[in-house]
Design an enzyme around this catalytic site. Structure first.
Site, PDB file in Angstrom:
ATOM      1  N   CYS A   7       0.962  -1.355   0.034  1.00  0.00           N
ATOM      2  CA  CYS A   7       0.166   0.220  -0.394  1.00  0.00           C
ATOM      3  C   CYS A   7       0.787   1.184   0.002  1.00  0.00           C
ATOM      4  CB  CYS A   7      -0.472   0.541   1.113  1.00  0.00           C
ATOM      5  SG  CYS A   7      -2.443  -0.940   1.177  1.00  0.00           S
ATOM      6  N   HIS A  46      -5.989  -2.447  -1.346  1.00  0.00           N
ATOM      7  CA  HIS A  46      -5.838  -3.835  -0.267  1.00  0.00           C
ATOM      8  C   HIS A  46      -6.695  -4.991  -0.310  1.00  0.00           C
ATOM      9  CE1 HIS A  46      -3.258  -5.266   2.947  1.00  0.00           C
ATOM     10  NE2 HIS A  46      -3.566  -5.803   3.223  1.00  0.00           N
ATOM     11  N   GLY A  93       4.924 -19.446   1.798  1.00  0.00           N
ATOM     12  CA  GLY A  93       6.728 -18.255   1.434  1.00  0.00           C
ATOM     13  C   GLY A  93       5.636 -17.597   1.197  1.00  0.00           C
ATOM     14  N   HIS A 100      -0.722 -10.065  -4.402  1.00  0.00           N
ATOM     15  CA  HIS A 100       0.779  -9.863  -5.493  1.00  0.00           C
ATOM     16  C   HIS A 100       0.799 -10.885  -6.224  1.00  0.00           C
ATOM     17  CE1 HIS A 100       2.801 -10.498  -2.126  1.00  0.00           C
ATOM     18  NE2 HIS A 100       3.568 -11.525  -2.794  1.00  0.00           N
TER      19      HIS A 100
HETATM   20  P1  AMP Z   1       6.072 -13.790  -1.290  1.00  0.00           P
HETATM   21  O1  AMP Z   1       7.220 -13.774  -1.116  1.00  0.00           O
HETATM   22  O2  AMP Z   1       5.023 -14.111  -2.523  1.00  0.00           O
HETATM   23  O3  AMP Z   1       4.644 -12.554  -0.400  1.00  0.00           O
HETATM   24  O4  AMP Z   1       6.402 -11.934  -2.096  1.00  0.00           O
HETATM   25  C1  AMP Z   1       7.235 -10.423  -1.331  1.00  0.00           C
HETATM   26  C2  AMP Z   1       7.639 -10.183  -3.183  1.00  0.00           C
HETATM   27  O5  AMP Z   1       8.449  -9.455  -2.821  1.00  0.00           O
HETATM   28  C3  AMP Z   1       9.128 -10.931  -2.547  1.00  0.00           C
HETATM   29  O6  AMP Z   1       9.211 -11.301  -3.876  1.00  0.00           O
HETATM   30  C4  AMP Z   1      10.233  -9.434  -1.876  1.00  0.00           C
HETATM   31  O7  AMP Z   1      11.268  -9.607  -2.800  1.00  0.00           O
HETATM   32  C5  AMP Z   1       9.406  -8.803  -2.996  1.00  0.00           C
HETATM   33  N1  AMP Z   1       9.480  -7.291  -1.687  1.00  0.00           N
HETATM   34  C6  AMP Z   1       9.915  -6.456  -0.442  1.00  0.00           C
HETATM   35  N2  AMP Z   1       9.592  -5.272  -0.930  1.00  0.00           N
HETATM   36  C7  AMP Z   1       9.516  -5.375  -2.170  1.00  0.00           C
HETATM   37  C8  AMP Z   1       9.137  -3.621  -2.302  1.00  0.00           C
HETATM   38  N3  AMP Z   1      10.161  -2.721  -1.338  1.00  0.00           N
HETATM   39  N4  AMP Z   1       9.727  -3.271  -3.660  1.00  0.00           N
HETATM   40  C9  AMP Z   1       9.953  -4.754  -4.960  1.00  0.00           C
HETATM   41  N5  AMP Z   1       9.548  -5.610  -3.807  1.00  0.00           N
HETATM   42  C10 AMP Z   1       9.485  -6.877  -2.997  1.00  0.00           C
HETATM   43 ZN    ZN Z   2      -1.948  -3.621   0.704  1.00  0.00          ZN
END
Ligand code: AMP
Ligand code: ZN
Length: 111
Positions: A7, A46, A93, A100
């Site tokens: 967000c 969200h 994970g 996303h």
């Molecule tokens: P998940 O493990 O499916 O929740 O994926 C979260 C993803 O967000 C991971 O691959 C992280 O590397 C990525 N991530 C976390 N913080 C950021 C950020 N500030 N900008 C871009 N990607 C991010």
């Molecule tokens: Zn959010």
């Protein structure tokens, strides 16, 4: 959602490398890429995870996948191939509780 990192990206409180946006979605490069091309697409709204989707979100989910196709085209991997992934819950994970879709691609062909 005040403490949601995605967000904050939507609201430009945190910088990100944006590759696509429209009224409903925003897509940006994953900060810790697991493939040569690793992009995350999120709804601006969200929603915590796939488990939190409601009947009314059907159109949004369809749009999310069509947006993945559009971005794959934009970054040049549509024809070569790519993976789409949702992690749902900690056991799978999911670290960030804002829906996303991971787009992964850009590997060399290993033939
Ligand atoms: P998940 O493990 O499916 O929740 O994926 C979260 C993803 O967000 C991971 O691959 C992280 O590397 C990525 N991530 C976390 N913080 C950021 C950020 N500030 N900008 C871009 N990607 C991010
Ligand atoms: Zn959010």
């Amino acid at each position: 959602m005040m403490n949601c990192i995605f967000c904050k990206i939507v609201n430009k409180k945190i910088n990100s490398d944006v590759v696509y946006k429209d009224e409903i979605f925003i897509a940006f490069k994953d900060i810790n890429p697991m493939a040569p091309i690793h992009i995350l697409i999120i709804p601006k709204k969200h929603i915590a995870s796939i488990n939190h989707l409601k009947e009314d979100d059907k159109e949004l989910v369809g749009g999310l996948i069509l947006t993945a196709q559009k971005i794959a085209e934009q970054v040049g991997i549509r024809e070569k191939g790519y993976k789409l992934a949702f992690n749902v819950g900690r056991g799978a994970g999911q670290m960030i509780d804002h829906l996303h879709l991971h787009i992964l691609g850009g590997w060399e062909n290993k033939e």
